[in-house]
Write an enzyme that holds these catalytic residues in place. Structure first.
Site, PDB file in Angstrom:
ATOM      1  N   ASP A  78      39.815 -23.465   0.271  1.00  0.00           N
ATOM      2  CA  ASP A  78      41.172 -24.078   0.261  1.00  0.00           C
ATOM      3  C   ASP A  78      42.167 -22.923  -0.236  1.00  0.00           C
ATOM      4  OD1 ASP A  78      43.457 -25.555   0.116  1.00  0.00           O
ATOM      5  OD2 ASP A  78      42.718 -26.638  -1.842  1.00  0.00           O
ATOM      6  N   ASP A 131      48.823 -28.379   1.216  1.00  0.00           N
ATOM      7  CA  ASP A 131      47.612 -28.130   0.131  1.00  0.00           C
ATOM      8  C   ASP A 131      46.790 -29.577  -0.428  1.00  0.00           C
ATOM      9  OD1 ASP A 131      46.077 -26.825  -1.552  1.00  0.00           O
ATOM     10  OD2 ASP A 131      47.667 -26.168  -2.991  1.00  0.00           O
ATOM     11  N   LYS A 178      34.384 -34.489   0.226  1.00  0.00           N
ATOM     12  CA  LYS A 178      35.177 -33.683   0.774  1.00  0.00           C
ATOM     13  C   LYS A 178      34.602 -32.298   0.814  1.00  0.00           C
ATOM     14  CE  LYS A 178      39.406 -30.997  -1.121  1.00  0.00           C
ATOM     15  NZ  LYS A 178      40.409 -30.881  -1.870  1.00  0.00           N
ATOM     16  N   GLU A 182      45.243 -31.327   1.256  1.00  0.00           N
ATOM     17  CA  GLU A 182      44.325 -31.490   2.596  1.00  0.00           C
ATOM     18  C   GLU A 182      43.052 -32.407   2.331  1.00  0.00           C
ATOM     19  OE1 GLU A 182      43.958 -29.192   0.394  1.00  0.00           O
ATOM     20  OE2 GLU A 182      41.844 -29.029   0.124  1.00  0.00           O
ATOM     21  N   LYS A 218      48.535 -21.348  -1.959  1.00  0.00           N
ATOM     22  CA  LYS A 218      48.364 -21.187  -3.369  1.00  0.00           C
ATOM     23  C   LYS A 218      48.528 -19.881  -3.950  1.00  0.00           C
ATOM     24  CE  LYS A 218      44.441 -24.731  -3.863  1.00  0.00           C
ATOM     25  NZ  LYS A 218      44.991 -25.751  -4.548  1.00  0.00           N
ATOM     26  N   ARG A 238      42.706 -35.260   0.944  1.00  0.00           N
ATOM     27  CA  ARG A 238      42.907 -36.476   1.172  1.00  0.00           C
ATOM     28  C   ARG A 238      43.075 -36.897   2.729  1.00  0.00           C
ATOM     29  NH1 ARG A 238      48.058 -36.583  -2.671  1.00  0.00           N
ATOM     30  NH2 ARG A 238      46.460 -35.366  -3.715  1.00  0.00           N
ATOM     31  N   ASP A 240      35.745 -25.904  -3.101  1.00  0.00           N
ATOM     32  CA  ASP A 240      36.203 -27.211  -2.570  1.00  0.00           C
ATOM     33  C   ASP A 240      35.645 -27.922  -1.639  1.00  0.00           C
ATOM     34  OD1 ASP A 240      38.619 -28.492  -3.267  1.00  0.00           O
ATOM     35  OD2 ASP A 240      39.685 -27.714  -1.465  1.00  0.00           O
TER      36      ASP A 240
HETATM   37  N1  BES Z   1      41.435 -28.422  -3.966  1.00  0.00           N
HETATM   38  C1  BES Z   1      42.691 -28.829  -4.644  1.00  0.00           C
HETATM   39  C2  BES Z   1      42.756 -29.431  -6.058  1.00  0.00           C
HETATM   40  C3  BES Z   1      41.859 -28.549  -7.119  1.00  0.00           C
HETATM   41  C4  BES Z   1      42.578 -27.737  -7.847  1.00  0.00           C
HETATM   42  C5  BES Z   1      40.551 -28.654  -7.411  1.00  0.00           C
HETATM   43  C6  BES Z   1      42.069 -26.989  -8.647  1.00  0.00           C
HETATM   44  C7  BES Z   1      39.953 -27.854  -8.261  1.00  0.00           C
HETATM   45  C8  BES Z   1      40.858 -27.034  -9.148  1.00  0.00           C
HETATM   46  C9  BES Z   1      43.404 -29.714  -3.805  1.00  0.00           C
HETATM   47  O1  BES Z   1      43.146 -29.436  -2.282  1.00  0.00           O
HETATM   48  C10 BES Z   1      44.799 -29.301  -3.882  1.00  0.00           C
HETATM   49  O2  BES Z   1      45.189 -28.393  -3.643  1.00  0.00           O
HETATM   50  N2  BES Z   1      45.375 -30.386  -4.586  1.00  0.00           N
HETATM   51  C11 BES Z   1      47.055 -30.054  -4.909  1.00  0.00           C
HETATM   52  C12 BES Z   1      47.792 -31.433  -4.403  1.00  0.00           C
HETATM   53  C13 BES Z   1      49.079 -31.285  -4.633  1.00  0.00           C
HETATM   54  C14 BES Z   1      49.576 -30.561  -3.239  1.00  0.00           C
HETATM   55  C15 BES Z   1      49.773 -32.954  -4.321  1.00  0.00           C
HETATM   56  C16 BES Z   1      47.208 -29.962  -6.210  1.00  0.00           C
HETATM   57  O3  BES Z   1      46.483 -30.315  -7.210  1.00  0.00           O
HETATM   58  O4  BES Z   1      48.062 -29.134  -6.390  1.00  0.00           O
HETATM   59 ZN    ZN Z   2      41.450 -28.874  -1.668  1.00  0.00          ZN
HETATM   60 MN    MN Z   3      44.356 -27.932  -1.675  1.00  0.00          MN
END
Ligand code: BES
Ligand code: ZN
Ligand code: MN
Length: 481
Positions: free
Chosen positions: A255, A332, A250, A334, A262, A336, A273
């Site tokens: 992000d 968010d 990824k 993204e 966020k 996947r 990210d």
């Molecule tokens: N890059 C983030 C995940 C992340 C969060 C990595 C904190 C490292 C530290 C990912 O893209 C994300 O935002 N995931 C969301 C998924 C949710 C919307 C289902 C998350 O974890 O809140």
């Molecule tokens: Zn992310």
């Molecule tokens: Mn994200």
């Protein structure tokens, strides 16, 4: 990187400071090559100074021996019962840290465990210098003491191996720490291209090629940014290779969350990210020098996730390269999406096994904290190989289950699936894994969620604050055991 060399014990200059690792209780490791009287003296003085050999404990002392001042640093490795590669690495890291301001060079007896000792010292000496000069470091290098000539060749190999894995870790750290605006997808693709030659070929796809292939998910994510996305395919073909391993990363170069923005606190850490893709690039970079008998392909999906004027909107439907449609309920989620296209692409390239690496879910950090990655997959042997490699590398992975019943939660009324659990928000890390499984084409596949270990907010014994280069050592250990 500090310069490490091998030194024959009999060439040890009398005035050179010495470094030692000691177990709890005070017994010094190695040391066979150093005069036992001197060793005893050092151990006695350390004990008198209150040094106990506990983990992360260090002591500096100076004694007179045969009319000369001898300076010594000691680092504790903790209890003997728990001693192993990782405690040695960590103690050697503490040694290098304690030596930083004191010496330009010191000598250390690694008791035959050159690789771990060298890795510990090098990993601890990392600093990110792209925007300001390194400060407060006098230490230029260390001499690892070896005894006989016959020991030397294996020691040389172990040292070279440590150098290569740390070079890869440092590259992943540098890329992760770089300011987000200084690493647009195109620039990282160009960097990947610069690795081409001597055993590595690199293909870069821009938006035109991506649309031709139908990479609607990756293209969708990059629509929110003025900077286009990029897809990179690196290939290494080892001598007599029979197995094709695909590593997927990824590569979200920042992000923001997109329109599902966020909160501002800590958003700056989302410059990392792209840690998954950075790990893939870093591993592929050193493979031609490690020469495993494998074919290894790296697939990196690079994009910003921004809320620009044309950004994906919740409710949008994108079509991934394998034809599956995805309803984007949360922009968010993204990672996947970009990996859906990377996996589809890798499946078309006919791999024998797929390993994807991603900072995919905050839920993995909640569940496991900052030191542990989550692993999910469809193949026992591949999973076991990765878990064992991580243990040897000193990184911690924990297997999570791909609970089949939760797949229901990804059902969408308008598309083949949603990008988040639609009815329930629990089990976010597993849901991320289940989503990705849909794009792995039934191949043996493991997903590594490195959200926690990719970043150190305070710095630790083997990593400075910031990007850690997580999973690089595990992948190298897996590919080149
Ligand atoms: N890059 C983030 C995940 C992340 C969060 C990595 C904190 C490292 C530290 C990912 O893209 C994300 O935002 N995931 C969301 C998924 C949710 C919307 C289902 C998350 O974890 O809140
Ligand atoms: Zn992310
Ligand atoms: Mn994200």
């Amino acid at each position: 990187m500090i310069e490490l060399s091998l030194m024959d014990v009999k060439d040890l200059p009398a005035a050179m400071p010495l470094g030692f690792v000691a177990l709890e209780g005070g017994s010094i490791l190695g040391g066979a090559g150093i005069a036992s009287g001197l060793l005893k003296e050092i151990a006695a003085r350390a004990e008198a100074d209150g040094f106990r050999g506990q983990r992360d404990e260090t002591a500096f002392l100076s004694i007179f021996w045969e009319g000369l001042e001898r300076r010594a640093l000691l680092a504790g490795a903790g209890p003997k019962a728990q001693f192993g590669g990782e405690s040695l690495r960590r103690a050697c890291g503490a040694l290098a840290n304690a030596a930083k301001r004191r010496f330009e060079v010191f000598a250390f007896d690694p008791a035959g465990r050159i690789r771990e000792a060298a890795e510990g010292m090098m990993l601890a000496s990392y600093s990110f210098n792209e925007y300001k000069k390194a400060e407060g470091m006098r230490l230029k290098g260390a001499n690892l003491l070896v005894r006989r000539g016959s020991e030397r060749r294996t020691a040389e190999k172990a040292l070279e191996r440590a150098r290569l894995s740390c070079e890869a870790v440092f590259l992943a750290r540098d890329l992760g720490n770089r300011a987000p605006s200084d690493k647009p997808p195109r620039a990282l693709a160009k960097f990947a291209k610069s690795l081409e030659g001597s055993g590595l070929s690199v293909e870069v796809l821009g938006p035109k090629e991506m649309s031709r292939l139908g990479m609607g998910a990756l293209l969708g994510v990059s629509r929110g940014s003025a900077q286009p996305g990029a897809f990179v395919h690196l290939s290494y073909r080892g001598p007599g290779a029979k197995r094709k391993i695909g590593l997927l990363g990824k590569g979200i170069t920042f992000d923001s969350g997109g329109l599902s923005l966020k909160p501002p606190a800590g958003m700056e850490t989302m410059k990392r990210d792209m840690a998954g893709a950075a790990a893939v690039l870093a591993v592929l970079k050193v493979l031609p020098r490690l020469k495993p008998k494998l074919e290894v392909h790296g697939f990196c999906a690079f994009s910003y996730n921004m809320p620009g004027p044309d950004a994906l909107k919740p409710g949008d439907v994108v079509r991934a390269m394998n034809g599956r449609t995805i309803e984007v309920l949360n922009t968010d989620a993204e990672g996947r999406l970009v990996l859906a296209d990377a996996l589809s692409y890798a499946v078309r390239e006919k791999m024998d096994a797929l390993i994807d690496v991603a900072t995919l879910t905050g839920a993995a950090v909640t569940a496991l904290g900052p030191q542990v990655g989550a692993a999910m997959g469809t193949d026992r042997a591949l999973m076991r190989g990765l878990l064992e490699a991580s243990r040897r590398a000193g990184e911690i992975l924990c297997e999570f289950p791909l609970v089949a019943d939760y797949k229901e939660w990804l059902k969408s009324p308008v598309a083949d699936l949603c990008n988040i659990g639609r009815v329930r928000g629990e089990g976010g890390t597993v849901i991320g894994g289940l989503f990705l499984e849909e794009f792995a084409g039934g191949l043996p596949w493991v997903h590594l969620d490195i959200s926690g270990p990719s970043w150190s907010s305070s710095g630790g014994p083997l990593a400075a604050q910031g990007a850690t280069g997580a999973i690089v050592r595990t992948l190298i250990e897996f590919l080149c055991p």
